[in-house]
Design an enzyme around this catalytic site. Structure first.
Site, PDB file in Angstrom:
ATOM      1  N   GLY A 226       2.432   8.283 -15.000  1.00  0.00           N
ATOM      2  CA  GLY A 226       3.043   9.334 -16.009  1.00  0.00           C
ATOM      3  C   GLY A 226       4.250   8.841 -16.840  1.00  0.00           C
ATOM      4  O   GLY A 226       4.455   9.193 -17.880  1.00  0.00           O
ATOM      5  N   CYS A 277       0.420  21.158  -3.725  1.00  0.00           N
ATOM      6  CA  CYS A 277      -0.068  22.511  -3.400  1.00  0.00           C
ATOM      7  C   CYS A 277      -1.735  22.982  -3.622  1.00  0.00           C
ATOM      8  O   CYS A 277      -2.120  23.876  -3.759  1.00  0.00           O
ATOM      9  CB  CYS A 277       0.710  23.579  -4.222  1.00  0.00           C
ATOM     10  SG  CYS A 277       2.303  23.724  -3.833  1.00  0.00           S
ATOM     11  N   THR A 280      -5.932  20.080  -7.071  1.00  0.00           N
ATOM     12  CA  THR A 280      -7.109  19.401  -7.460  1.00  0.00           C
ATOM     13  C   THR A 280      -8.173  19.611  -6.570  1.00  0.00           C
ATOM     14  O   THR A 280      -9.464  20.192  -6.771  1.00  0.00           O
ATOM     15  CB  THR A 280      -7.093  17.603  -7.206  1.00  0.00           C
ATOM     16  OG1 THR A 280      -6.130  17.154  -8.099  1.00  0.00           O
ATOM     17  CG2 THR A 280      -8.387  16.909  -7.282  1.00  0.00           C
ATOM     18  N   ASN A 396       2.498   8.329  -2.911  1.00  0.00           N
ATOM     19  CA  ASN A 396       2.157   8.851  -4.494  1.00  0.00           C
ATOM     20  C   ASN A 396       1.052   7.971  -4.688  1.00  0.00           C
ATOM     21  O   ASN A 396       0.963   7.811  -5.939  1.00  0.00           O
ATOM     22  CB  ASN A 396       3.464   8.955  -5.359  1.00  0.00           C
ATOM     23  CG  ASN A 396       3.139   9.637  -6.651  1.00  0.00           C
ATOM     24  OD1 ASN A 396       2.440  10.412  -6.649  1.00  0.00           O
ATOM     25  ND2 ASN A 396       3.715   8.802  -7.569  1.00  0.00           N
TER      26      ASN A 396
END
Length: 618
Positions: A226, A277, A280, A396
């Site tokens: 990002g 949470c 996806t 990550n």
């Protein structure tokens, strides 16, 4: 901005199909500042993608995976210092500090331009500047917008080809004077003549900067995710949310799914969850045993752009064309559809490499392989992990995969008009207090639920409760303007639609993560979440009952379809109950948020809080 030192200007090599003089002038300006060795205009072709991937394989940035295991797929491993979004280096440089608000990092735009001018001067020396034209949303959609990213990273180019509609066809839509969001990105590691490059260039100094008024994005120092794929959070949320504020639409951190009932009635739902949470997983949900005939289809898993349509309803598109998902925890059990999407044409980043040239990450299988090369290129075995706690994949670690490969992809996912939204769902990760599901009685109460939602950031230690981080609308790191103004924008949009006589989407709050006295999750989650979704859809049709709570309406045990699942009324009580002392403490936490945002907070929110308190006292 610093005056670029005098050098011979680089050839722009503008293709004859590029007719936009403003774009060409901007590319020329940035090339004069950053001084790349060459400028390449990306056409988005397969040949270009293959060539750049091969170039990165030769340079050590990526390795080709075993084609028998993962066709046309690659593994990239980043520098250990460049592995995630850097929220503390992310800036909203609005003209006025109060327009960024207390939840964003603000810097004065002129001072920031001077800082970046110095950093970007000569930043691309020894490298290629790629011109990456992309459309967020289906090309030509009335909800879509165009961006152009100038980057010195081939990793960015190939990921943007998967994540967006990228390439020559964008110029056909842009024409000679179309609007675009200008995005400038450099890894911040210029090369002197003859200097050897590294596998993952980056710079310890990082800036991810947004100028809301001029709709510009500048990113320096990071090649990762990002921070570098500027169409994603930077454009699709931070800049787009300010565009939506000014133009009367929404850019949201939401999945979009379609649900078709056994009778063939189709609904569309958008849902916002903070990271970790299960966004996806929910977007690709497979209905459980006992719910035969129901079908869930995926429109998007991360971002929704939502605009009022000619019919007065809110219509949503997924502005992305791919999934940039967290790999650890993804498995055939937790997300069968995601695993099926990852069989070919994928770029994996910071996962582990198996001895037979495939990938692995924590949670993919119950038993890890006997030997791996970890994400930092070191030998890894279960024994080493037990001794050192070292993970094979970075927590990550990511996959970049084309959305079209998802088995559950919705046939309407590229409809340029978008799909009409029937319900919004908001949810966080809370081990106590917040019930499994609550329906807001009206739009204002729904906005209150979303504004005050939170997630526990730390695992419970020695019986201590996790610290709750408020994450309004799951937009805390991504809202490009003052959060109070953002709440007001939602409230005004609801009022405006109501005045036209439009049917507003219902708003629901969910929490899959309540824990029992044993510290374990009570609700089974994953596919079983379909039962909660079915109750919501029944409410839309007036077919499902509900019980008034202090905080919205929740189902009674008999309102849920339990076919195929053993789940006792006692367990249901554990996940649905409202504990009044806990809620009094919760309201005090809401007050903390409202105090932080007091300067521009819409009065509807404290009034709603007072109404909840009155119901608790009744």
């Amino acid at each position: 901005m610093n005056k670029p030192s005098e050098v011979k200007p680089v050839a722009l090599n503008v293709p004859d199909y590029v007719k936009h003089s403003g774009l060409i002038a901007w590319v020329e300006r940035i090339a004069a500042l950053t001084k790349p060795d060459r400028v390449v205009w990306c056409d988005g072709s397969q040949e270009e993608y293959d060539r750049l991937c091969e170039q990165m394989v030769q340079g050590g940035t990526m390795r080709r995976l075993n084609p028998a295991k993962r066709a046309n797929s690659y593994l990239a491993c980043s520098d250990p210092s460049d592995v995630a979004r850097v929220e503390d280096r992310t800036f909203i440089c609005s003209e006025r500090e109060e327009d960024a608000g207390p939840t964003n990092n603000w810097a004065a735009p002129q001072a920031m331009r001077e800082t970046l001018g110095g950093l970007f001067d000569g930043a691309m020396r020894g490298r290629t500047m790629y011109v990456v034209p992309f459309s967020m949303g289906p090309l030509g959609s009335p909800i879509a917008h165009i961006g152009v990213e100038l980057s010195d990273s081939p990793y960015v180019v190939v990921n943007m080809r998967i994540m967006t509609r990228m390439g020559r066809k964008v110029f056909d839509v842009l024409g000679s004077d179309g609007a675009f969001v200008p995005c400038v990105h450099s890894v911040g590691m210029p090369l002197a003549e003859g200097q050897q490059d590294v596998a993952w260039p980056c710079n310890p100094t990082k800036y991810i900067v947004h100028y809301p008024e001029t709709r510009e994005i500048w990113s320096f120092g990071s090649g990762y995710g990002g921070n570098a794929l500027l169409g994603k959070k930077c454009f699709a949320l931070r800049i787009a949310s300010t565009m939506g504020r000014d133009e009367g639409w929404l850019a949201e951190h939401m999945l979009i799914l379609g649900v078709t009932s056994p009778k063939g009635r189709k609904y569309h739902v958008a849902a916002a969850f903070p990271s970790a949470c299960g966004k996806t997983n929910f977007a690709m949900l497979i209905p459980p045993h006992g719910m035969d005939g129901w079908k869930v289809t995926t429109i998007g898993d991360d971002i929704a752009w939502i605009k009022p349509g000619p019919d007065g309803r809110l219509h949503a598109i997924n502005p992305e064309a791919g999934y940039f998902g967290v790999a650890p925890g993804t498995s055939e059990k937790t997300n069968f559809n995601a695993m099926a999407t990852l069989k070919a044409n994928v770029i994996f980043t910071n996962v582990a490499l198996t001895d037979d040239g495939d990938v692995w990450w924590e949670g993919m299988t119950d038993t890890p392989p006997a030997h791996l090369i970890d994400w930092q290129g070191q030998d890894w075995t279960p024994a080493i992990a037990a001794e050192t706690g070292r993970k094979a994949a970075h927590p990550n670690a990511r996959f970049t995969a084309p959305a079209a490969q998802c088995p559950s992809i919705d046939p309407e996912w590229e409809n340029p008009k978008g799909v009409a939204i029937d319900a919004f769902i908001f949810g966080g990760r809370r081990s106590t207090t917040v019930p499994l599901v609550t329906e807001a009685r009206n739009w204002v109460e729904g906005v209150y639920m979303a504004a005050t939602m939170g997630s526990e950031t730390t695992a419970a230690a020695a019986g201590q409760q996790g610290v709750v981080r408020r994450d309004p609308f799951a937009m805390l790191p991504f809202c490009g303007y003052n959060m109070s103004d953002y709440f007001d924008h939602w409230l005004k949009l609801g009022r405006r639609l109501e005045e036209t006589g439009a049917t507003l989407p219902r708003i629901y709050c969910v929490n899959w993560f309540r824990k029992g006295p044993d510290g374990k999750f009570v609700w089974p989650g994953f596919g079983e979440n379909m039962r909660v979704l079915r109750w919501m859809l029944g409410r839309l049709d007036g077919q499902a009952g509900g019980v008034d709570q202090v905080f919205g309406i929740s189902p009674a045990y008999g309102d849920i379809d339990w076919t195929g699942l053993e789940f006792s009324p006692d367990k249901f009580e554990q996940v649905i109950s409202v504990d009044l002392p806990a809620w009094r403490a919760e309201l005090a936490l809401h007050d903390e948020l409202f105090t932080q945002l007091a300067a521009r907070l819409p009065e509807d929110l404290p009034l709603t809080r007072t109404a909840i308190e009155r119901r608790m006292a009744a």
